[in-house]
Design a protein around this motif. Structure first.
Motif, PDB file in Angstrom:
ATOM      1  N   MET A   1    -102.284  51.885-124.130  1.00  0.00           N
ATOM      2  CA  MET A   1    -101.581  51.025-123.206  1.00  0.00           C
ATOM      3  C   MET A   1    -100.641  51.885-122.357  1.00  0.00           C
ATOM      4  SD  MET A   1    -102.509  47.965-124.101  1.00  0.00           S
ATOM      5  CE  MET A   1    -103.306  47.256-125.495  1.00  0.00           C
ATOM      6  N   TRP A   2    -100.366  51.406-121.188  1.00  0.00           N
ATOM      7  CA  TRP A   2     -99.479  52.146-120.306  1.00  0.00           C
ATOM      8  C   TRP A   2     -98.793  51.189-119.341  1.00  0.00           C
ATOM      9  CZ3 TRP A   2    -100.741  51.979-115.079  1.00  0.00           C
ATOM     10  CH2 TRP A   2    -102.033  51.541-114.776  1.00  0.00           C
ATOM     11  N   THR A   3     -97.727  51.683-118.752  1.00  0.00           N
ATOM     12  CA  THR A   3     -97.012  50.968-117.707  1.00  0.00           C
ATOM     13  C   THR A   3     -96.419  52.007-116.762  1.00  0.00           C
ATOM     14  OG1 THR A   3     -95.413  49.188-117.267  1.00  0.00           O
ATOM     15  CG2 THR A   3     -94.766  50.845-118.878  1.00  0.00           C
ATOM     16  N   VAL A   4     -95.957  51.552-115.617  1.00  0.00           N
ATOM     17  CA  VAL A   4     -95.321  52.430-114.635  1.00  0.00           C
ATOM     18  C   VAL A   4     -93.923  51.904-114.360  1.00  0.00           C
ATOM     19  CG1 VAL A   4     -95.409  53.277-112.250  1.00  0.00           C
ATOM     20  CG2 VAL A   4     -97.515  53.095-113.586  1.00  0.00           C
ATOM     21  N   VAL A   5     -92.948  52.824-114.318  1.00  0.00           N
ATOM     22  CA  VAL A   5     -91.559  52.458-114.039  1.00  0.00           C
ATOM     23  C   VAL A   5     -91.036  53.319-112.891  1.00  0.00           C
ATOM     24  CG1 VAL A   5     -91.117  51.703-116.409  1.00  0.00           C
ATOM     25  CG2 VAL A   5     -90.605  54.040-115.766  1.00  0.00           C
ATOM     26  N   ASP A   6     -90.114  52.768-112.141  1.00  0.00           N
ATOM     27  CA  ASP A   6     -89.426  53.522-111.099  1.00  0.00           C
ATOM     28  C   ASP A   6     -88.284  54.302-111.734  1.00  0.00           C
ATOM     29  OD1 ASP A   6     -90.942  52.674-108.883  1.00  0.00           O
ATOM     30  OD2 ASP A   6     -89.809  50.805-108.772  1.00  0.00           O
ATOM     31  N   SER A   7     -87.951  55.427-111.140  1.00  0.00           N
ATOM     32  CA  SER A   7     -86.836  56.233-111.635  1.00  0.00           C
ATOM     33  C   SER A   7     -86.297  57.080-110.488  1.00  0.00           C
ATOM     34  CB  SER A   7     -87.306  57.132-112.781  1.00  0.00           C
ATOM     35  OG  SER A   7     -87.898  58.311-112.287  1.00  0.00           O
ATOM     36  N   PRO A   8     -85.133  57.697-110.680  1.00  0.00           N
ATOM     37  CA  PRO A   8     -84.596  58.599-109.654  1.00  0.00           C
ATOM     38  C   PRO A   8     -85.463  59.837-109.407  1.00  0.00           C
ATOM     39  CG  PRO A   8     -82.862  57.912-111.151  1.00  0.00           C
ATOM     40  CD  PRO A   8     -84.154  57.439-111.744  1.00  0.00           C
ATOM     41  N   VAL A   9     -86.425  60.105-110.290  1.00  0.00           N
ATOM     42  CA  VAL A   9     -87.316  61.251-110.097  1.00  0.00           C
ATOM     43  C   VAL A   9     -88.725  60.779-109.743  1.00  0.00           C
ATOM     44  CG1 VAL A   9     -85.999  62.883-111.497  1.00  0.00           C
ATOM     45  CG2 VAL A   9     -87.734  61.443-112.601  1.00  0.00           C
ATOM     46  N   LEU A  12     -92.819  56.904-112.953  1.00  0.00           N
ATOM     47  CA  LEU A  12     -93.210  57.508-114.219  1.00  0.00           C
ATOM     48  C   LEU A  12     -94.226  56.595-114.884  1.00  0.00           C
ATOM     49  CD1 LEU A  12     -89.637  58.313-115.592  1.00  0.00           C
ATOM     50  CD2 LEU A  12     -91.206  59.913-114.467  1.00  0.00           C
ATOM     51  N   ARG A  13     -95.303  57.173-115.385  1.00  0.00           N
ATOM     52  CA  ARG A  13     -96.244  56.387-116.175  1.00  0.00           C
ATOM     53  C   ARG A  13     -95.932  56.666-117.644  1.00  0.00           C
ATOM     54  NH1 ARG A  13    -102.313  56.406-114.594  1.00  0.00           N
ATOM     55  NH2 ARG A  13    -102.073  58.639-114.854  1.00  0.00           N
ATOM     56  N   LEU A  14     -95.659  55.599-118.392  1.00  0.00           N
ATOM     57  CA  LEU A  14     -95.381  55.683-119.815  1.00  0.00           C
ATOM     58  C   LEU A  14     -96.647  55.291-120.555  1.00  0.00           C
ATOM     59  CD1 LEU A  14     -92.001  53.694-119.808  1.00  0.00           C
ATOM     60  CD2 LEU A  14     -92.399  56.093-119.225  1.00  0.00           C
ATOM     61  N   VAL A  15     -97.021  56.089-121.544  1.00  0.00           N
ATOM     62  CA  VAL A  15     -98.267  55.861-122.272  1.00  0.00           C
ATOM     63  C   VAL A  15     -97.954  55.685-123.753  1.00  0.00           C
ATOM     64  CG1 VAL A  15    -100.565  56.756-122.799  1.00  0.00           C
ATOM     65  CG2 VAL A  15     -99.498  57.291-120.599  1.00  0.00           C
ATOM     66  N   ASP A  45    -100.225  47.527-119.772  1.00  0.00           N
ATOM     67  CA  ASP A  45     -99.552  46.466-120.517  1.00  0.00           C
ATOM     68  C   ASP A  45     -98.049  46.637-120.319  1.00  0.00           C
ATOM     69  OD1 ASP A  45     -98.463  44.635-122.255  1.00  0.00           O
ATOM     70  OD2 ASP A  45     -99.637  45.260-123.992  1.00  0.00           O
ATOM     71  N   ASP A  46     -97.503  45.891-119.370  1.00  0.00           N
ATOM     72  CA  ASP A  46     -96.081  46.016-119.047  1.00  0.00           C
ATOM     73  C   ASP A  46     -95.171  45.411-120.109  1.00  0.00           C
ATOM     74  OD1 ASP A  46     -96.722  47.295-116.662  1.00  0.00           O
ATOM     75  OD2 ASP A  46     -96.827  45.410-115.560  1.00  0.00           O
ATOM     76  N   GLU A  47     -95.740  44.705-121.072  1.00  0.00           N
ATOM     77  CA  GLU A  47     -94.932  44.033-122.088  1.00  0.00           C
ATOM     78  C   GLU A  47     -95.125  44.593-123.495  1.00  0.00           C
ATOM     79  OE1 GLU A  47     -92.562  42.067-121.071  1.00  0.00           O
ATOM     80  OE2 GLU A  47     -93.330  42.351-119.035  1.00  0.00           O
ATOM     81  N   VAL A  52     -91.728  48.649-123.455  1.00  0.00           N
ATOM     82  CA  VAL A  52     -90.512  47.942-123.037  1.00  0.00           C
ATOM     83  C   VAL A  52     -89.284  48.723-123.509  1.00  0.00           C
ATOM     84  CG1 VAL A  52     -89.137  45.843-123.379  1.00  0.00           C
ATOM     85  CG2 VAL A  52     -91.584  45.669-122.896  1.00  0.00           C
ATOM     86  N   ARG A  53     -89.277  49.174-124.773  1.00  0.00           N
ATOM     87  CA  ARG A  53     -88.150  49.965-125.296  1.00  0.00           C
ATOM     88  C   ARG A  53     -87.973  51.253-124.504  1.00  0.00           C
ATOM     89  NH1 ARG A  53     -88.606  51.335-131.339  1.00  0.00           N
ATOM     90  NH2 ARG A  53     -86.801  52.603-130.825  1.00  0.00           N
ATOM     91  N   ALA A  54     -89.093  51.919-124.218  1.00  0.00           N
ATOM     92  CA  ALA A  54     -89.017  53.166-123.449  1.00  0.00           C
ATOM     93  C   ALA A  54     -88.460  52.899-122.056  1.00  0.00           C
ATOM     94  CB  ALA A  54     -90.390  53.826-123.367  1.00  0.00           C
ATOM     95  N   ARG A  55     -88.937  51.840-121.420  1.00  0.00           N
ATOM     96  CA  ARG A  55     -88.451  51.492-120.075  1.00  0.00           C
ATOM     97  C   ARG A  55     -86.944  51.216-120.113  1.00  0.00           C
ATOM     98  NH1 ARG A  55     -92.012  47.477-118.664  1.00  0.00           N
ATOM     99  NH2 ARG A  55     -90.721  45.909-119.649  1.00  0.00           N
ATOM    100  N   GLU A  56     -86.488  50.465-121.113  1.00  0.00           N
ATOM    101  CA  GLU A  56     -85.066  50.140-121.229  1.00  0.00           C
ATOM    102  C   GLU A  56     -84.229  51.390-121.481  1.00  0.00           C
ATOM    103  OE1 GLU A  56     -85.237  47.259-124.392  1.00  0.00           O
ATOM    104  OE2 GLU A  56     -85.671  45.599-123.016  1.00  0.00           O
ATOM    105  N   GLN A  57     -84.698  52.252-122.377  1.00  0.00           N
ATOM    106  CA  GLN A  57     -83.934  53.459-122.676  1.00  0.00           C
ATOM    107  C   GLN A  57     -83.914  54.428-121.498  1.00  0.00           C
ATOM    108  OE1 GLN A  57     -84.493  55.278-126.533  1.00  0.00           O
ATOM    109  NE2 GLN A  57     -84.687  53.277-127.531  1.00  0.00           N
ATOM    110  N   LEU A  58     -85.018  54.542-120.792  1.00  0.00           N
ATOM    111  CA  LEU A  58     -85.020  55.386-119.598  1.00  0.00           C
ATOM    112  C   LEU A  58     -84.062  54.848-118.541  1.00  0.00           C
ATOM    113  CD1 LEU A  58     -88.802  56.253-119.440  1.00  0.00           C
ATOM    114  CD2 LEU A  58     -86.934  57.931-119.563  1.00  0.00           C
TER     115      LEU A  58
END
Length: 163
Positions: A1-9, A12-15, A45-47, A52-58
């Motif tokens: 599963m993976w999702t993509v998040v925005d960041s200052p860099v 980012l694709r989280l796997v 899978d964005d959920e 979700v934990r990784a997205r929140e911590q990032l």
């Protein structure tokens, strides 16, 4: 599963695989299951709870509110790479270490600096496993798989978070 998040860099694709974070990839991304793009990533899978934990911590890290990640990690690599990545996790928020210093903590001579650099460059979970905190012996920014500009942004972000 993976999702993509925005960041200052950048994006980012989280796997995730079997409940562990296995990769953070900088854009531009290879197609998720393209040859040479690494292990199969499965569907988006964005959920997924780990994502979700990784997205929140990032998000908290980039906001300056988190200095240490608490995520289940499963980076894939050789025993040597694993030992280097473990040492990277010991470099504190806002601190840096040279390739030679990492080699010394592994009981190797400064000559192993190049091998540390190669393992550092293959770190599949940058930011969380802070390969950006490794610098040249003279303190200069050297090599970063995400590019030196991203490395500089991450180091500046951490310096601001200390004050």
């Amino acid at each position: 599963m993976w999702t993509v998040v925005d960041s200052p860099v950048g994006e980012l694709r989280l796997v995730e695989h079997e409940g562990d974070l296995t990769a953070i990839e900088f854009s531009p991304f290879a197609e998720p299951d393209a040859p040479g793009s690494g292990p199969a990533r499965g569907p988006r899978d964005d959920e997924h709870p780990v994502l979700v934990r990784a997205r929140e911590q990032l998000a908290a890290y980039f906001a300056g509110d988190l200095t240490e990640f608490d995520l289940p990690l499963a980076p894939r690599g050789t025993p040597w790479q694993q030992s280097v990545w473990e040492q990277l996790r010991a470099i504190g928020y806002g601190e840096t270490s040279s390739y030679g210093q990492v080699a010394a903590r592994l009981g190797r001579t400064n000559a192993a600096s190049r091998a540390v650099g190669l393992a550092n460059g293959r770190n599949p979970i940058p930011i969380v496993i802070p390969c950006h905190r490794v610098v040249g012996a003279d303190g200069t920014l050297t090599g970063y798989a995400g590019g030196l500009e991203r490395k500089q942004v991450l180091l500046r972000l951490e310096q601001r978070g200390l004050f």
